[in-house]
Motif scaffolding. Structure first.
Motif, PDB file in Angstrom:
ATOM      1  N   LYS A 176       0.841  -1.208   0.000  1.00 19.51           N
ATOM      2  CA  LYS A 176       0.000   0.000   0.000  1.00 19.51           C
ATOM      3  C   LYS A 176       0.872   1.253   0.000  1.00 19.51           C
ATOM      4  N   ASP A 177       2.165   1.080   0.311  1.00 23.11           N
ATOM      5  CA  ASP A 177       3.120   2.178   0.189  1.00 23.11           C
ATOM      6  C   ASP A 177       4.397   1.619  -0.446  1.00 23.11           C
ATOM      7  N   ALA A 178       4.200   0.943  -1.569  1.00 26.23           N
ATOM      8  CA  ALA A 178       5.316   0.446  -2.386  1.00 26.23           C
ATOM      9  C   ALA A 178       6.327  -0.409  -1.607  1.00 26.23           C
ATOM     10  N   GLY A 179       5.901  -1.005  -0.483  1.00 32.88           N
ATOM     11  CA  GLY A 179       6.807  -1.864   0.276  1.00 32.88           C
ATOM     12  C   GLY A 179       7.294  -1.229   1.566  1.00 32.88           C
ATOM     13  N   TYR A 180       6.997   0.056   1.763  1.00 34.52           N
ATOM     14  CA  TYR A 180       7.337   0.704   3.039  1.00 34.52           C
ATOM     15  C   TYR A 180       6.307   0.333   4.108  1.00 34.52           C
ATOM     16  N   ASP A 181       5.462  -0.616   3.763  1.00 30.72           N
ATOM     17  CA  ASP A 181       4.498  -1.183   4.700  1.00 30.72           C
ATOM     18  C   ASP A 181       4.860  -2.667   4.795  1.00 30.72           C
ATOM     19  N   GLY A 213      10.198   2.498  11.895  1.00 26.83           N
ATOM     20  CA  GLY A 213       9.205   3.294  12.600  1.00 26.83           C
ATOM     21  C   GLY A 213       7.803   2.727  12.576  1.00 26.83           C
ATOM     22  N   HIS A 214       7.511   1.889  11.600  1.00 26.25           N
ATOM     23  CA  HIS A 214       6.158   1.364  11.445  1.00 26.25           C
ATOM     24  C   HIS A 214       6.204   0.066  10.661  1.00 26.25           C
ATOM     25  N   THR A 215       5.121  -0.693  10.771  1.00 27.13           N
ATOM     26  CA  THR A 215       4.994  -1.898   9.937  1.00 27.13           C
ATOM     27  C   THR A 215       3.729  -1.732   9.109  1.00 27.13           C
ATOM     28  N   ASN A 264       2.366   6.297  11.666  1.00 30.97           N
ATOM     29  CA  ASN A 264       3.606   7.031  11.370  1.00 30.97           C
ATOM     30  C   ASN A 264       3.511   7.775  10.048  1.00 30.97           C
ATOM     31  N   PHE A 265       2.736   7.233   9.103  1.00 36.57           N
ATOM     32  CA  PHE A 265       2.673   7.839   7.768  1.00 36.57           C
ATOM     33  C   PHE A 265       1.273   7.614   7.209  1.00 36.57           C
ATOM     34  N   PHE A 266       1.056   6.562   6.427  1.00 35.79           N
ATOM     35  CA  PHE A 266      -0.297   6.274   5.946  1.00 35.79           C
ATOM     36  C   PHE A 266      -1.092   5.552   7.038  1.00 35.79           C
ATOM     37  N   PHE A 285      22.225  -0.577   6.073  1.00 35.69           N
ATOM     38  CA  PHE A 285      20.849  -0.169   5.821  1.00 35.69           C
ATOM     39  C   PHE A 285      20.732   1.316   5.528  1.00 35.69           C
ATOM     40  N   ARG A 286      19.827   1.622   4.607  1.00 35.31           N
ATOM     41  CA  ARG A 286      19.286   2.976   4.497  1.00 35.31           C
ATOM     42  C   ARG A 286      18.082   2.931   5.427  1.00 35.31           C
ATOM     43  N   VAL A 287      17.984   3.884   6.327  1.00 30.37           N
ATOM     44  CA  VAL A 287      16.955   3.806   7.358  1.00 30.37           C
ATOM     45  C   VAL A 287      15.838   4.824   7.105  1.00 30.37           C
ATOM     46  N   ASP A 288      14.661   4.275   6.895  1.00 27.80           N
ATOM     47  CA  ASP A 288      13.478   5.075   6.598  1.00 27.80           C
ATOM     48  C   ASP A 288      13.033   5.889   7.813  1.00 27.80           C
ATOM     49  N   MET A 289      12.699   7.156   7.599  1.00 25.25           N
ATOM     50  CA  MET A 289      12.169   8.023   8.661  1.00 25.25           C
ATOM     51  C   MET A 289      12.889   7.766   9.989  1.00 25.25           C
ATOM     52  N   SER A 349      20.910   7.522   7.068  1.00 25.50           N
ATOM     53  CA  SER A 349      19.586   7.917   7.565  1.00 25.50           C
ATOM     54  C   SER A 349      18.805   8.812   6.625  1.00 25.50           C
ATOM     55  N   GLU A 350      17.511   8.577   6.602  1.00 25.15           N
ATOM     56  CA  GLU A 350      16.581   9.554   6.047  1.00 25.15           C
ATOM     57  C   GLU A 350      16.191  10.440   7.234  1.00 25.15           C
ATOM     58  N   TRP A 351      16.874  11.538   7.379  1.00 26.49           N
ATOM     59  CA  TRP A 351      16.696  12.414   8.538  1.00 26.49           C
ATOM     60  C   TRP A 351      16.809  13.864   8.082  1.00 26.49           C
ATOM     61  N   ASN A 355      15.383  10.733  -5.554  1.00 32.17           N
ATOM     62  CA  ASN A 355      15.065   9.395  -5.069  1.00 32.17           C
ATOM     63  C   ASN A 355      13.630   9.057  -5.474  1.00 32.17           C
ATOM     64  N   HIS A 356      13.116   7.966  -4.956  1.00 34.22           N
ATOM     65  CA  HIS A 356      11.788   7.500  -5.351  1.00 34.22           C
ATOM     66  C   HIS A 356      10.667   8.405  -4.833  1.00 34.22           C
ATOM     67  N   ASP A 357      11.011   9.411  -4.027  1.00 34.75           N
ATOM     68  CA  ASP A 357      10.005  10.344  -3.499  1.00 34.75           C
ATOM     69  C   ASP A 357      10.054  11.713  -4.185  1.00 34.75           C
ATOM     70  N   THR A 358      11.141  12.016  -4.859  1.00 40.18           N
ATOM     71  CA  THR A 358      11.309  13.361  -5.443  1.00 40.18           C
ATOM     72  C   THR A 358      10.872  13.346  -6.906  1.00 40.18           C
ATOM     73  N   THR A 381       1.856  11.522  -6.451  1.00 43.55           N
ATOM     74  CA  THR A 381       2.664  12.266  -7.433  1.00 43.55           C
ATOM     75  C   THR A 381       4.082  11.690  -7.567  1.00 43.55           C
ATOM     76  N   ARG A 382       4.448  10.767  -6.684  1.00 43.60           N
ATOM     77  CA  ARG A 382       5.788  10.160  -6.773  1.00 43.60           C
ATOM     78  C   ARG A 382       5.847   9.096  -7.866  1.00 43.60           C
ATOM     79  N   THR A 383       4.651   8.635  -8.284  1.00 46.36           N
ATOM     80  CA  THR A 383       4.586   7.527  -9.241  1.00 46.36           C
ATOM     81  C   THR A 383       5.357   7.839 -10.529  1.00 46.36           C
TER      82      THR A 383
HETATM   83  C1  NOJ Z   1      10.013   7.640   3.325  1.00 45.85           C
HETATM   84  C2  NOJ Z   1      10.080   6.791   2.100  1.00 45.85           C
HETATM   85  O1  NOJ Z   1      11.151   7.216   1.290  1.00 45.85           O
HETATM   86  C3  NOJ Z   1       8.738   6.921   1.428  1.00 45.85           C
HETATM   87  O2  NOJ Z   1       8.756   6.367   0.138  1.00 45.85           O
HETATM   88  C4  NOJ Z   1       7.707   6.272   2.311  1.00 45.85           C
HETATM   89  O3  NOJ Z   1       6.418   6.458   1.738  1.00 45.85           O
HETATM   90  C5  NOJ Z   1       7.705   6.886   3.716  1.00 45.85           C
HETATM   91  N1  NOJ Z   1       9.037   7.081   4.231  1.00 45.85           N
HETATM   92  C6  NOJ Z   1       6.965   6.014   4.693  1.00 45.85           C
HETATM   93  O4  NOJ Z   1       7.701   4.861   5.007  1.00 45.85           O
END
Ligand code: NOJ
Length: 519
Positions: free
Chosen positions: A58-63, A101-103, A155-157, A205-209, A246-248, A329-332, A381-383
């Motif tokens: 539901k969030d491209a694998g970030y879930d 941060g979340h599952t 945490n996000f969605f 690891f690249r660490v999300d949020m 880190s994504e910080w 990145n995949h968000d920009t 819009t990241r798609t």
């Molecule tokens: C940041 C990730 O880069 C993004 O793609 C994701 O949607 C959020 N964190 C939630 O995990």
């Protein structure tokens, strides 16, 4: 500091869209293995792979539903282990994406946690103590979704319940302090996941949020920092070669917390954004209005807007770790959304020669385009920045043998859409510029992540930008007009894009040029 990061140049792979080896329309681990030689041959010696674990997507694998299992659509755990081995054979390291941060709401821990009766996972997530909750401050929550008498914090969605690392300031009876045994159990569970993949050969690891763990510690993040310090001690003791990125986007905080490197992100008003993406976006997420990005040839770019943020951060963190500059990145939005191939070439020359550990997003090496598309897997819009890699000119541009309607996302098949095949043949292509500048970075010790850096000439609203790395002088003039700067330095040319010189104490740059000289 971790010595292998000194010479690391990262390639980010969105696995869905990189290369489909089994013809089902979606990229896979085997596809990444088959393209390792391509990646290595460009000079990249490290990968970051977006989450490739079991997930409802539901969030491209970030879930994540199962942290210890590769999503079947990408292959198996054995395939991922083979990727580690094949990458290592070629001198390439592999970072996985860790989502601490979340599952997913479908993770077995959450399914237990939402049950009405207390159990082992009851406090693995953050629940209030009543089904009625009106919320406060910036706590986001979901109510009415479970039999448990409470609401849960996300945490996000909505599909991403927040794992419980506790609260720095406890304000409600249901908020646990970070040193509570249940929060310690969450930390231990995270370490267990990290050990699982590190033992199998992953390099970190690249660490999300990464800044999102302990709640109510907004001001100084000291609670979240303490969690990471604890994790870093585990790594230092058990996996001293493992990297944590880190994504910080706050290097002072993140490097102090034990990260080896931190990304600068394109947050509103950030210095990084002023380099590449200083525009508004229209409803389709396309650049609109004035564009003042520094690398825009006819914009009003100002390098000081970047340096005024970057330099103090760099000075404060240079002895602790690295700042990571990214092409995107995949968000920009894709970096090519507003910059032409010539502008991109200059931007890459600078991004790959500043200090720190650089990252390139797959496809940016050929200037893949941003394609407005309906949302896929929570991309919104990241798609448009996540479309299949354009390898060649054939079916699906070489991404997959599947019928086009089965593809994860449509390929950019517009005439003129760039491809690897075509750019390999052109010595002046963006792809070959990327190869050349990464080659230069590997060849010159002065261009390593931690080698000395200082600014030689960077005046508000003026060009060129001249900087020094050890015994190298580097200069860029992204504008159309010639520009020069008094530097008092002389040097022998090492690399040039366009016409430029460093003679008689003056750095002279024709429009749209980049140069490197050795003193
Ligand atoms: C940041 C990730 O880069 C993004 O793609 C994701 O949607 C959020 N964190 C939630 O995990």
């Amino acid at each position: 500091m971790l010595s292998w990061l000194e010479d690391a140049v990262f390639y980010e792979i969105y696995p869905q869209s990189f290369y489909d080896a089994n013809g089902d329309g979606i990229g896979d681990i085997e596809g990444i293995i088959r393209k390792l030689d391509y990646i290595r041959n460009l000079g990249f010696n490290a990968l970051w792979i977006n989450p490739c674990f079991d997930s409802p997507f539901k969030d491209a694998g970030y879930d994540v539903r199962d942290y210890k299992m590769v999503a079947p659509r990408y292959g198996s755990n054995a395939d991922l282990c083979r990727l580690f081995a094949e990458a290592h054979k070629r001198g390439v390291r592999v970072l996985l994406d860790l989502v601490p941060g979340h599952t997913s709401e479908e993770h077995p821990w959450f399914l237990e946690s939402r049950k009405p009766a207390p159990n082992e996972y009851w406090d693995r997530y953050i629940w209030t103590d009543s089904w009625i909750y009106w919320g406060r401050e910036n706590i986001r929550f979901v109510a009415g979704e479970s039999e448990r008498n409470g609401v849960y914090i996300i945490n996000f969605f909505k599909c991403q319940p927040a794992l419980n690392y506790g609260f720095l300031t406890v304000r409600e009876p249901w908020q646990l302090p970070a040193d509570h045994p249940c929060c310690a159990a969450t930390r231990e569970a995270l370490k267990d996941i990290m050990r699982f993949w590190l033992e199998k050969g992953c390099d970190g690891f690249r660490v999300d949020m990464a800044d999102s763990l302990v709640k109510n510690d907004d001001e100084n993040k000291s609670g979240t920092q303490a969690v990471w310090r604890d994790i870093r001690s585990m790594l230092d003791a058990e996996f001293p070669e493992a990297a944590l990125v880190s994504e910080w986007s706050s290097p002072r905080q993140s490097l102090e917390a034990g990260f080896h490197a931190d990304f600068l992100l394109d947050h509103e008003g950030s210095g990084y954004r002023s380099l590449l993406r200083d525009y508004r976006m229209d409803a389709e997420n396309r650049p609109a209005g004035e564009d003042n990005s520094f690398f825009k040839k006819d914009g009003n770019g100002d390098i000081r807007r970047f340096l005024d943020q970057y330099l103090p951060w760099y000075e404060d963190t240079k002895n602790t770790g690295f700042i990571s500059l990214i092409t995107g990145n995949h968000d920009t939005p894709r970096i090519s959304a507003n910059l032409s191939p010539g502008e991109l070439a200059l931007a890459y020359c600078v991004l790959f020669t500043l200090p720190g550990v650089p990252f390139l997003y797959y496809g940016d090496e050929i200037g893949m385009r941003y394609i407005p598309l309906p949302s896929k897997e929570g991309g919104y819009t990241r798609t448009g920045s996540r479309t299949p890699m354009q390898w060649g000119g054939g079916k699906n541009r070489g991404f997959s043998d599947a019928e086009p309607e089965r593809l994860y996302l449509p390929v950019d098949s517009a005439p003129g859409a760039p491809s690897v095949e075509e750019q390999e043949k052109d010595p002046a292509s963006l792809l070959n510029t990327v190869r050349a500048v990464i080659g230069l970075r590997h060849a010159e010790r002065d261009l390593r992540a931690g080698s000395d850096f200082s600014v030689v000439y960077a005046e508000k609203g003026k060009l060129p930008f001249v900087y020094r790395r050890g015994s190298l002088i580097l200069a860029v003039n992204p504008g159309l007009e010639a520009a020069s700067a008094e530097t008092g330095l002389e040097g022998k040319a090492v690399y040039a894009l366009g016409k430029c010189g460093l003679e008689g104490g003056v750095c002279r740059m024709e429009g749209q040029s980049f140069g490197v000289w050795k003193l």
